[in-house]
Design a protein around this motif. Structure first.
Motif, short mmCIF file in Angstrom:
data_model
loop_
_atom_site.label_atom_id
_atom_site.label_comp_id
_atom_site.label_asym_id
_atom_site.label_seq_id
_atom_site.Cartn_x
_atom_site.Cartn_y
_atom_site.Cartn_z
N ARG A 19 -19.59 -11.50 -50.76
CA ARG A 19 -19.02 -11.97 -49.34
C ARG A 19 -18.05 -10.48 -48.89
NH1 ARG A 19 -13.26 -15.07 -49.40
NH2 ARG A 19 -13.00 -16.10 -47.19
N ILE A 20 -18.31 -10.43 -47.50
CA ILE A 20 -17.74 -9.94 -46.34
C ILE A 20 -16.74 -10.39 -45.21
CG2 ILE A 20 -18.18 -7.47 -45.14
CD1 ILE A 20 -20.63 -7.00 -46.32
N VAL A 21 -15.33 -10.32 -45.63
CA VAL A 21 -14.08 -10.26 -44.72
C VAL A 21 -14.32 -9.70 -42.95
CG1 VAL A 21 -12.03 -11.21 -43.99
CG2 VAL A 21 -13.83 -12.59 -45.91
N VAL A 22 -14.01 -10.26 -41.90
CA VAL A 22 -13.94 -9.38 -40.80
C VAL A 22 -13.73 -9.70 -39.83
CG1 VAL A 22 -14.57 -8.04 -38.71
CG2 VAL A 22 -16.62 -7.73 -41.14
N ARG A 23 -11.82 -9.38 -39.64
CA ARG A 23 -10.91 -10.27 -39.20
C ARG A 23 -10.21 -8.88 -37.88
NH1 ARG A 23 -12.20 -13.39 -40.92
NH2 ARG A 23 -11.38 -14.81 -42.80
N ILE A 24 -10.75 -10.26 -36.36
CA ILE A 24 -10.83 -9.27 -35.21
C ILE A 24 -9.63 -9.35 -34.16
CG2 ILE A 24 -11.96 -8.12 -33.14
CD1 ILE A 24 -14.86 -8.42 -34.86
N ARG A 25 -9.09 -8.27 -34.06
CA ARG A 25 -8.05 -8.23 -32.87
C ARG A 25 -7.87 -7.50 -32.23
NH1 ARG A 25 -1.53 -8.91 -34.12
NH2 ARG A 25 -1.95 -6.71 -34.73
N VAL A 26 -7.40 -8.31 -30.74
CA VAL A 26 -8.35 -7.42 -29.81
C VAL A 26 -6.76 -7.21 -28.72
CG1 VAL A 26 -8.88 -7.56 -27.29
CG2 VAL A 26 -10.98 -8.17 -28.39
N LEU A 27 -6.04 -6.42 -28.68
CA LEU A 27 -4.99 -5.53 -28.15
C LEU A 27 -4.93 -4.72 -27.42
CD1 LEU A 27 -3.61 -3.77 -31.16
CD2 LEU A 27 -3.32 -6.41 -30.83
N PRO A 28 -3.78 -5.60 -26.12
CA PRO A 28 -4.31 -4.90 -24.65
C PRO A 28 -3.38 -2.97 -24.19
CG PRO A 28 -1.87 -6.02 -25.05
CD PRO A 28 -2.17 -5.90 -25.97
N VAL A 29 -4.33 -2.26 -24.06
CA VAL A 29 -3.67 -0.88 -23.67
C VAL A 29 -2.12 -1.25 -22.92
CG1 VAL A 29 -4.26 1.54 -22.92
CG2 VAL A 29 -6.05 -0.64 -24.64
N ASP A 30 -1.15 -0.96 -23.36
CA ASP A 30 0.13 -0.51 -22.55
C ASP A 30 1.09 -0.12 -22.26
OD1 ASP A 30 1.07 -2.16 -24.16
OD2 ASP A 30 1.08 -4.11 -24.37
N GLU A 31 2.72 -0.87 -22.32
CA GLU A 31 3.51 0.44 -22.47
C GLU A 31 3.59 1.33 -23.08
OE1 GLU A 31 5.62 -3.37 -21.72
OE2 GLU A 31 3.88 -2.19 -20.48
N GLN A 32 3.46 -0.11 -24.90
CA GLN A 32 3.93 0.26 -25.92
C GLN A 32 3.30 1.85 -27.14
OE1 GLN A 32 5.00 -2.78 -29.02
NE2 GLN A 32 3.95 -3.91 -27.75
N VAL A 33 1.94 1.66 -26.37
CA VAL A 33 0.75 2.78 -26.44
C VAL A 33 0.53 4.24 -25.28
CG1 VAL A 33 -0.71 1.09 -28.13
CG2 VAL A 33 -1.33 1.38 -26.07
#
Length: 293
Positions: free
Chosen positions: A244-258
């Motif tokens: 079993r391989i678990v992959v969780r993907i989140r897409v984050l914005p490139v905003d003023e925090q980074v």
């Protein structure tokens, strides 16, 4: 006994696949050197990326033939092949490279890694990475910059120039934020307060964002887990025991925090470290849920 026989066969197949694809990529590097026109150089780079895609696809086939894997993948539906991304991930094993390539090879551009300048002179490896347009960077130590203040900022300027080729070519840059693979022993020694992660190192990702931040559309935050094969997953995969391989993907914005000057703006540096710490806290909670389930 069968597992060890499969281990030998799979190691041979992976090495053979890597050797053949590396030679083909190096041939594209020679073509780039000999090509007098930029269009020819771009065509050679395109072909080199295709050979890297073939390498990832064949490795995926070897994995599928050897293991009865249940893939548990969530997120990332909005990703596209013609985008610009910074991909960050936790790091558990050599398996991670194979898994990331299997999961993302048809979703986003083939990954690039920021490499140290010294690797450019390693036989075959340096030429293959150069053919794939992976950016080489030269980092000066703090002690060196104290002795040679005129060099301050030159390393970042050099990296930015090497990334100019990505302005018109969709690109994915991969950064393992922890800097090394997680083990229970390393987790205990780090005293970072995480159960399943090491302390994230903000300097590397900040360096990447400083060099290419304006080009990135999103940050892809990937969480990897091998719940049934936590003990040496790479060996388990080669022996055909990965289940079993678990992959969780989140897409984050490139905003003023980074977005900011990490190296000269101390308030921004603190904000960035806090942002990355929060991302890692959420990732640690997610891994805890995966392992408990």
């Amino acid at each position: 006994m069968f597992g060890y026989l499969l281990l030998v066969i799979n190691v041979f197949l992976v090495i053979l696949n890597t050797a053949v694809c590396s030679v083909l990529i190096c041939l594209m590097a020679l073509m780039k050197i000999l090509m007098p026109f930029s269009a020819g150089k771009r065509a050679a780079t395109f072909a080199a990326n295709k050979f890297m895609w073939c390498w990832a696809t064949i490795n995926a086939g070897i994995l599928a033939l050897s293991n009865r894997v249940e893939w548990d993948i969530e997120g990332g539906e909005q990703l596209k092949k013609d985008g610009w991304y910074l991909l960050i991930s936790n790091h558990l094993s050599w398996t991670d490279i194979v898994v990331l390539c299997c999961v993302f090879k048809d979703r986003i551009p083939m990954p690039k890694f920021f490499l140290k300048q010294q690797l450019l002179y390693v036989p075959f490896v340096g030429m293959a990475c150069w053919a794939l347009d992976m950016p080489f960077m030269r980092r000066y130590s703090r002690a060196y910059l104290i002795r040679h203040p005129e060099k301050r900022g030159q390393d970042l300027a050099t990296t930015r120039r090497s990334c100019e080729k990505f302005r018109h070519t969709p690109t994915t840059v991969v950064n393992y934020v922890e800097g090394t693979r997680f083990t229970a022993e390393k987790g205990t020694k780090s005293k970072a307060g995480f159960k399943h992660l090491l302390q994230p190192k903000s300097g590397g990702i900040a360096y990447t964002l400083a060099a290419m931040g304006e080009q990135f559309e999103n940050i892809i935050d990937v969480t990897l887990a091998y719940p049934d094969n936590m003990d040496n997953p790479f060996k388990q995969m080669l022996m055909g025991r990965m289940t079993r391989i678990v992959v969780r993907i989140r897409v984050l914005p490139v905003d003023e925090q980074v977005s900011g000057d990490y190296f000269n703006d101390k308030p921004y540096k603190r904000r960035f470290q806090q942002w990355l710490g929060n991302v890692w806290e959420e990732k640690d909670k997610l891994l805890d849920e995966i392992y408990k389930s």
